[in-house]
Motif scaffolding. Structure first.
Motif, PDB file in Angstrom:
ATOM      1  N   LEU A  88     -20.710  -6.864  33.141  1.00 44.34           N
ATOM      2  CA  LEU A  88     -20.572  -7.979  34.080  1.00 44.34           C
ATOM      3  C   LEU A  88     -19.285  -8.755  33.864  1.00 44.34           C
ATOM      4  N   GLN A  89     -18.803  -8.744  32.627  1.00 45.56           N
ATOM      5  CA  GLN A  89     -17.610  -9.514  32.279  1.00 45.56           C
ATOM      6  C   GLN A  89     -16.922  -8.789  31.130  1.00 45.56           C
ATOM      7  N   GLY A  90     -15.598  -8.747  31.124  1.00 48.04           N
ATOM      8  CA  GLY A  90     -14.856  -8.106  30.049  1.00 48.04           C
ATOM      9  C   GLY A  90     -14.781  -6.604  30.229  1.00 48.04           C
ATOM     10  N   SER A  91     -14.666  -5.890  29.108  1.00 40.39           N
ATOM     11  CA  SER A  91     -14.568  -4.430  29.169  1.00 40.39           C
ATOM     12  C   SER A  91     -14.977  -3.822  27.833  1.00 40.39           C
ATOM     13  N   VAL A  92     -15.377  -2.557  27.885  1.00 36.30           N
ATOM     14  CA  VAL A  92     -15.777  -1.806  26.696  1.00 36.30           C
ATOM     15  C   VAL A  92     -15.178  -0.407  26.759  1.00 36.30           C
ATOM     16  N   LEU A 102     -13.440   3.955  29.765  1.00 40.54           N
ATOM     17  CA  LEU A 102     -13.085   2.544  29.791  1.00 40.54           C
ATOM     18  C   LEU A 102     -13.912   1.941  30.917  1.00 40.54           C
ATOM     19  N   VAL A 103     -14.805   1.028  30.592  1.00 42.41           N
ATOM     20  CA  VAL A 103     -15.719   0.452  31.581  1.00 42.41           C
ATOM     21  C   VAL A 103     -15.405  -1.038  31.691  1.00 42.41           C
ATOM     22  N   THR A 126     -17.309 -10.312  26.412  1.00 42.95           N
ATOM     23  CA  THR A 126     -17.774  -9.188  27.231  1.00 42.95           C
ATOM     24  C   THR A 126     -19.293  -9.273  27.355  1.00 42.95           C
ATOM     25  N   VAL A 127     -19.780  -9.143  28.576  1.00 47.83           N
ATOM     26  CA  VAL A 127     -21.224  -9.210  28.849  1.00 47.83           C
ATOM     27  C   VAL A 127     -21.668  -7.866  29.412  1.00 47.83           C
ATOM     28  N   ASP A 128     -22.651  -7.285  28.760  1.00 53.08           N
ATOM     29  CA  ASP A 128     -23.177  -5.961  29.102  1.00 53.08           C
ATOM     30  C   ASP A 128     -24.676  -6.112  29.358  1.00 53.08           C
ATOM     31  N   VAL A 129     -25.130  -5.744  30.544  1.00 55.76           N
ATOM     32  CA  VAL A 129     -26.564  -5.728  30.838  1.00 55.76           C
ATOM     33  C   VAL A 129     -27.003  -4.269  30.853  1.00 55.76           C
TER      34      VAL A 129
END
Length: 152
Positions: A88-92, A102-103, A126-129
């Motif tokens: 939702l925010q940032g990247s991983v 790269l997401v 970074t926010v990951d759901v």
């Protein structure tokens, strides 16, 4: 003969209706309550020094919200759950089967069950759901093995 057929037919209808009533009643009682939640009100667990997680589970799935600081790593692992990850925010950076993805915010991945993978946060906040099916029993029990420092 005709009355015997009627009795058999009526008995069959009555048994069917009563069975249906019992099954419907049992099914209604077995249905869990609706869970209305806000991630902000769920307990937050420190997964490692740079990652926190909040989560909720139903009968068939688990949804979690992970917040990463830059450099946070979820080490290579696998699980029997299918995983849907939405950033939702940032990247991983995600490593799966020798490939690197790269997401970025607004993008996601679907990771099949039992496929080893690793996440690394590239930005603070970074926010990951993540959604898992079936539910993450190791998260529910607190037995997951994600305790790792940066760079692991």
């Amino acid at each position: 003969m005709k009355s015997q057929l009627w009795i058999t037919a009526l008995t069959g209808v009555a048994v069917g209706l009563l069975s249906g009533y019992t099954l419907c009643g049992a099914a209604a009682r077995a249905t869990p309550p609706v869970q209305h939640f806000a991630f902000a009100s769920l307990p937050i667990r420190a997964v490692n020094a740079l990652t926190t997680r909040s989560m909720v589970s139903g009968q068939a799935g688990t949804i979690g919200r992970l917040v990463y600081r830059k450099g946070a790593v979820i080490p290579r692992h696998q699980h029997p759950n299918e995983q849907y990850s939405l950033i939702l925010q940032g990247s991983v950076r995600v490593s799966i089967d020798g490939q690197t993805y790269l997401v970025k915010a607004g993008e996601g991945l679907v990771i099949p069950p039992n496929v080893p993978h690793r996440f690394e946060a590239l930005e603070d906040g970074t926010v990951d759901v993540d959604f898992f099916t079936p539910r993450r029993q190791d998260w529910i029990d607190g037995t997951d093995t994600y305790s790792a420092g940066p760079g692991k």
